[in-house]
Design an enzyme around this catalytic site. Structure first.
Site, mmCIF file in Angstrom:
data_model
loop_
_atom_site.group_PDB
_atom_site.id
_atom_site.type_symbol
_atom_site.label_atom_id
_atom_site.label_comp_id
_atom_site.label_asym_id
_atom_site.label_seq_id
_atom_site.Cartn_x
_atom_site.Cartn_y
_atom_site.Cartn_z
ATOM 1 N N SER A 31 54.036 57.545 -27.629
ATOM 2 C CA SER A 31 55.183 58.384 -27.259
ATOM 3 C C SER A 31 54.943 59.868 -27.523
ATOM 4 C CB SER A 31 56.442 57.929 -27.998
ATOM 5 O OG SER A 31 56.235 57.932 -29.399
ATOM 6 N N GLY A 66 55.575 53.603 -27.865
ATOM 7 C CA GLY A 66 55.571 52.383 -28.643
ATOM 8 C C GLY A 66 54.222 51.708 -28.768
ATOM 9 N N ASN A 95 51.951 54.678 -34.510
ATOM 10 C CA ASN A 95 52.819 53.506 -34.608
ATOM 11 C C ASN A 95 52.266 52.471 -35.575
ATOM 12 O OD1 ASN A 95 54.867 54.321 -32.798
ATOM 13 N ND2 ASN A 95 53.538 53.838 -31.083
ATOM 14 N N ASP A 176 65.236 62.138 -34.663
ATOM 15 C CA ASP A 176 64.624 61.058 -35.438
ATOM 16 C C ASP A 176 63.622 61.576 -36.462
ATOM 17 O OD1 ASP A 176 62.431 61.745 -33.879
ATOM 18 O OD2 ASP A 176 62.439 59.896 -32.713
ATOM 19 N N HIS A 179 59.547 62.588 -33.433
ATOM 20 C CA HIS A 179 59.061 63.045 -32.131
ATOM 21 C C HIS A 179 59.304 64.538 -31.943
ATOM 22 C CE1 HIS A 179 59.737 58.689 -31.497
ATOM 23 N NE2 HIS A 179 58.666 58.795 -30.731
#
Length: 209
Positions: A31, A66, A95, A176, A179
């Site tokens: 991402s 993801g 991730n 979040d 990002h």
């Protein structure tokens, strides 16, 4: 902390399949490179595509939000066969780290992607990743050393920390806290640009100066 997993399956291509006269770059990430949380045309990968659009350099973005290194390993050979890139930019691992996956497995998966790229006659630029210190000193150090060790072992291009120019600036991170925002994308591009540009053919790279 929210983890960097959105399970969006599929990928988008910035450009059309590679042709022999082009210098083709395959961006292989998650991402952080797929434009998560923003219009796709604002992602650093699209800014890169815009920058080189008047040259013979072609950008293919195979990044999936993801994605973990296991998935990247499983998918990359097909993409290498289809697009025959000259350079593969590997930006995977975040991730895995945020999920606390085994660092030996992360190493093996990234190493396989490097091997597959070499077998396809592509050079490699590895983007180093880091995770927050709340994962513990032992794990965070072991995680980061994966990238350092691979870069040294295979003598590939290496950006020590992809998010370095934005990671500690909350104004440049989405809600979040993981990002980067759209405003951060140009900073990410400028951060890795010197490393990227060293791979470009001399007759084209001089046109960006």
């Amino acid at each position: 902390m929210k983890i960097l997993v959105t399970f969006i399956f599929g990928f988008y291509l910035i450009s059309t399949p590679a042709f022999s006269d082009n210098f083709t770059v395959l961006i292989w990430g998650d991402s952080l490179s797929s434009g998560y949380g923003m219009p796709k045309d604002q992602a650093w990968t699209n800014l890169l595509s815009d920058r080189v659009k008047d040259s013979d350099i072609q950008i293919i973005n195979g990044s999936i939000a993801g994605e973990i290194t296991q998935g990247g390993k499983e998918r990359i050979r097909d993409m290498l066969s289809i697009h025959q890139p000259d350079l593969v930019v590997i930006g995977l691992g975040s991730n895995d780290g945020l999920q606390g996956l085994n660092t030996h497995d992360i190493y093996d998966n990234l190493e396989s992607m490097i091997h597959y790229s070499f077998e396809a006659n592509a050079q490699v630029l590895l983007l180093g990743m880091k995770i927050p210190p709340n994962y513990g000193k032992t794990y965070t150090q072991s995680f980061y050393s994966v990238f350092e060790q691979l870069a040294e072992k295979y003598q590939v291009g290496f950006v020590p920390f992809f998010l370095e120019p934005v990671a500690l600036d909350f104004d440049l991170m989405q809600d979040d806290g993981i990002h980067p925002t759209a405003n951060a994308q140009i900073l990410l591009l400028e951060h890795i640009w010197p490393s990227l540009a060293t791979y470009f053919p001399a007759e084209t790279s001089s046109s960006f100066n």
